[in-house]
Design an enzyme around this catalytic site. Sequence first.
Site, PDB file in Angstrom:
ATOM      1  N   ASP A  10      -6.525   1.474   0.973  1.00  0.00           N
ATOM      2  CA  ASP A  10      -6.524   1.736   2.418  1.00  0.00           C
ATOM      3  C   ASP A  10      -7.916   1.424   2.966  1.00  0.00           C
ATOM      4  O   ASP A  10      -8.775   0.894   2.255  1.00  0.00           O
ATOM      5  CB  ASP A  10      -6.097   3.183   2.713  1.00  0.00           C
ATOM      6  CG  ASP A  10      -7.201   4.179   2.382  1.00  0.00           C
ATOM      7  OD1 ASP A  10      -8.189   3.808   1.687  1.00  0.00           O
ATOM      8  OD2 ASP A  10      -7.096   5.335   2.824  1.00  0.00           O
ATOM      9  N   LYS A  33       0.838  -1.214   0.000  1.00  0.00           N
ATOM     10  CA  LYS A  33       0.000   0.000   0.000  1.00  0.00           C
ATOM     11  C   LYS A  33       0.874   1.265   0.000  1.00  0.00           C
ATOM     12  O   LYS A  33       0.663   2.175  -0.793  1.00  0.00           O
ATOM     13  CB  LYS A  33      -0.932   0.006   1.214  1.00  0.00           C
ATOM     14  CG  LYS A  33      -1.856   1.208   1.248  1.00  0.00           C
ATOM     15  CD  LYS A  33      -2.790   1.186   2.426  1.00  0.00           C
ATOM     16  CE  LYS A  33      -2.035   1.342   3.695  1.00  0.00           C
ATOM     17  NZ  LYS A  33      -2.646   2.150   4.733  1.00  0.00           N
TER      18      LYS A  33
END
Length: 217
Positions: free
Chosen positions: A139, A121
């Site tokens: 997220d 991420k």
Amino acid sequence: MLNKEKTMEALSRMYEMFPRAIGELHSDSPFQLLIAVILSAQATDVSVNKATPALFAAYPTPEALAQAPMDDIVAKIRTIGLYRNKAKNIKACAQMLLDNYGGIVPASREELVKLPGVGRKTANVVLGDAFGVPAIAVDTHVERVTKRLRICKLNASVTEVEATLMRKIPKELWVKSHHTLIFFGRYHCTARSPKCEICPLLDMCQDGKDRLKATRN
Ligand code: SF4
């Protein structure tokens, strides 16, 4: 499940709601962005933006941060969640950038994820925002919104959510869509109180319809 066409219809409405959605972490270089994103794990961007001005003023480069006393790093970021681990990671990250990459943040996911504190991420945010490389970082907001809208399956893992979004969204819109989904989740379709009653996507959102029905009964 929303197909490609419906997914883009949903995103178009979100683009209209948030035409200026961009990353909200403050930084002046790819290095500072990388550090800010590492610090933002399980913390708000607001809390990171409060701490990083002092951190970056004292240690603006990998050279400076790698030599910084650990106590001082900890003191400068202690208002951010998980600060002890993060202090270790950002110092080690700065050192690895010096040792392996000549002090330059690499513009490749494969290399970025080798850095301490950097997962997929974080790497995707840095790729998209620092280097303009198409990527979608999933997220908590992106995951929640895409599942509520059934763009992705409810039981999809984060990796599956990312793969589904990459399949349904044209590559040139990945970075824009990533930021727009975050804004939509952060300011409209929030975790606790989604604004379903005024949502321009209500007609295509079973989750929202069910929520409204439940509140009226
Ligand atoms: Fe989110 Fe509600 Fe809109 Fe659905 S209708 S996208 S749950 S705010």
